[in-house]
Design an enzyme around this catalytic site. Structure first.
Site, PDB file in Angstrom:
ATOM      1  N   ASP A  59      -9.485  -5.608  -4.427  1.00 27.84           N
ATOM      2  CA  ASP A  59      -8.925  -4.576  -3.550  1.00 27.84           C
ATOM      3  C   ASP A  59      -9.862  -3.369  -3.559  1.00 27.84           C
ATOM      4  O   ASP A  59      -9.998  -2.688  -4.572  1.00 27.84           O
ATOM      5  CB  ASP A  59      -7.531  -4.180  -4.032  1.00 27.84           C
ATOM      6  CG  ASP A  59      -6.774  -3.321  -3.035  1.00 27.84           C
ATOM      7  OD1 ASP A  59      -7.417  -2.478  -2.384  1.00 27.84           O
ATOM      8  OD2 ASP A  59      -5.542  -3.479  -2.933  1.00 27.84           O
ATOM      9  N   SER A  65       0.829  -1.197   0.000  1.00 26.57           N
ATOM     10  CA  SER A  65       0.000   0.000   0.000  1.00 26.57           C
ATOM     11  C   SER A  65       0.872   1.258   0.000  1.00 26.57           C
ATOM     12  O   SER A  65       1.657   1.473  -0.912  1.00 26.57           O
ATOM     13  CB  SER A  65      -0.958  -0.047   1.188  1.00 26.57           C
ATOM     14  OG  SER A  65      -2.027   0.853   1.019  1.00 26.57           O
ATOM     15  N   HIS A 117      -7.337  -6.044  -0.213  1.00 28.83           N
ATOM     16  CA  HIS A 117      -6.160  -5.209   0.025  1.00 28.83           C
ATOM     17  C   HIS A 117      -5.246  -5.841   1.075  1.00 28.83           C
ATOM     18  O   HIS A 117      -4.028  -5.727   0.985  1.00 28.83           O
ATOM     19  CB  HIS A 117      -6.619  -3.823   0.493  1.00 28.83           C
ATOM     20  CG  HIS A 117      -5.528  -2.802   0.565  1.00 28.83           C
ATOM     21  ND1 HIS A 117      -4.820  -2.387  -0.540  1.00 28.83           N
ATOM     22  CD2 HIS A 117      -5.026  -2.098   1.624  1.00 28.83           C
ATOM     23  CE1 HIS A 117      -3.925  -1.472  -0.182  1.00 28.83           C
ATOM     24  NE2 HIS A 117      -4.035  -1.287   1.121  1.00 28.83           N
TER      25      HIS A 117
END
Length: 274
Positions: free
Chosen positions: A225, A95, A254
């Protein structure tokens, strides 16, 4: 605790376990190095040296009021690499941490980085603009900021209980422990740093960083995601890197490193050993 101090006086916490080729893990917002516990134990057992730090303002590092932007994050990683004298390292970022890896490797990694992995990562850029029409509107991130200011503790419950791990999907196997651990990590950090980091992960343009990477890059992304939509991240990033490999995990969220380490870890190992 293992810490070092940056040039601006920020104390950065890190873990450094084992010997062998170093693997450096970069966590997402608003978490800490603890988010990589499963991967660190896995790769330690495989004979690697595993390292992870708490980004400034996060976890056990200083709760900074300034420097909460990507250039400084990357400079902090460079200082960590120098402090530990790292070379031939594999850098793995999730991320926001994926953006940190891209900027560090592009600007500071010469001679120290062997490979890079971007997992559910924010590059090339998240926010919508004329040059990035598929991005998320600025109002989405303004909403994050408003929720953080209004009730950070509740916000940090709602994110992991819902879209982060896909626990809001029909039939999802919900883990209260995973939700609580996300909340624990988030609440360890500083509200100001977390607020600033929303701009860092959403508005930083990593396009040039991706183009500059001259090492093998593995891009891993969950097909479901809900935090970093794949259409405006991994699919674009894969076209920008010179030596990239894209792996899409249909149906995964995610937070797939936590929910499906039995899938992610072997793929990481294969890439690192290849």
């Amino acid at each position: 605790m293992s810490t070092f101090t940056t040039s601006d006086g920020t104390e950065i916490f890190y873990k450094d376990w084992g010997t062998g080729q170093p693997i450096v893990f970069h966590h997402g917002w608003p978490l800490s190095s603890d988010d990589w516990d499963n991967q660190m134990l896995f790769f330690l057992d495989k004979g690697f040296r595993v390292i992870a730090h708490d980004r400034r303002g996060h976890g056990r590092s200083s709760q900074t009021a300034t420097g909460n932007e990507m250039d400084t994050y990357a400079a902090d990683v460079a200082a960590l690499a120098e402090h530990l004298d790292l070379s031939d390292a594999v850098h793995i970022g999730h991320s926001t941490g994926g953006g940190e890896v891209a900027r560090y490797a592009a600007r500071h990694g010469g001679g120290r980085v062997a490979k890079a992995v971007l997992i559910g990562a924010v590059p090339p850029i998240m926010v919508k603009s004329d040059s990035n029409p598929g991005g998320l509107p600025l109002e989405v991130f303004d909403g994050f900021r408003a929720a953080l200011v209004a009730n950070r503790a509740q916000f940090f419950r709602d994110v992991p209980a819902g879209p982060f791990y896909g626990f809001n999907r029909d039939g999802a196997k919900v883990s209260q422990g995973v939700i609580d651990n996300w909340w624990r990590q988030g609440m360890m950090g500083g509200a100001k740093a977390h607020y600033d980091c929303i701009k860092a992960f959403s508005e930083t343009d990593f396009t040039d960083d991706l183009r500059k990477l001259d090492v093998p890059v593995l891009i891993m992304h969950g097909g479901d995601d809900q935090i970093v939509p794949i259409e405006d991240s991994a699919l674009l990033a894969a076209k920008l890197v010179k030596r990239g490999t894209l792996k899409v995990y249909e149906g995964l969220s995610h937070g797939m490193c936590t929910t499906h380490p039995e899938i992610i870890n072997p793929d990481l190992l294969t890439f690192i050993r290849s």
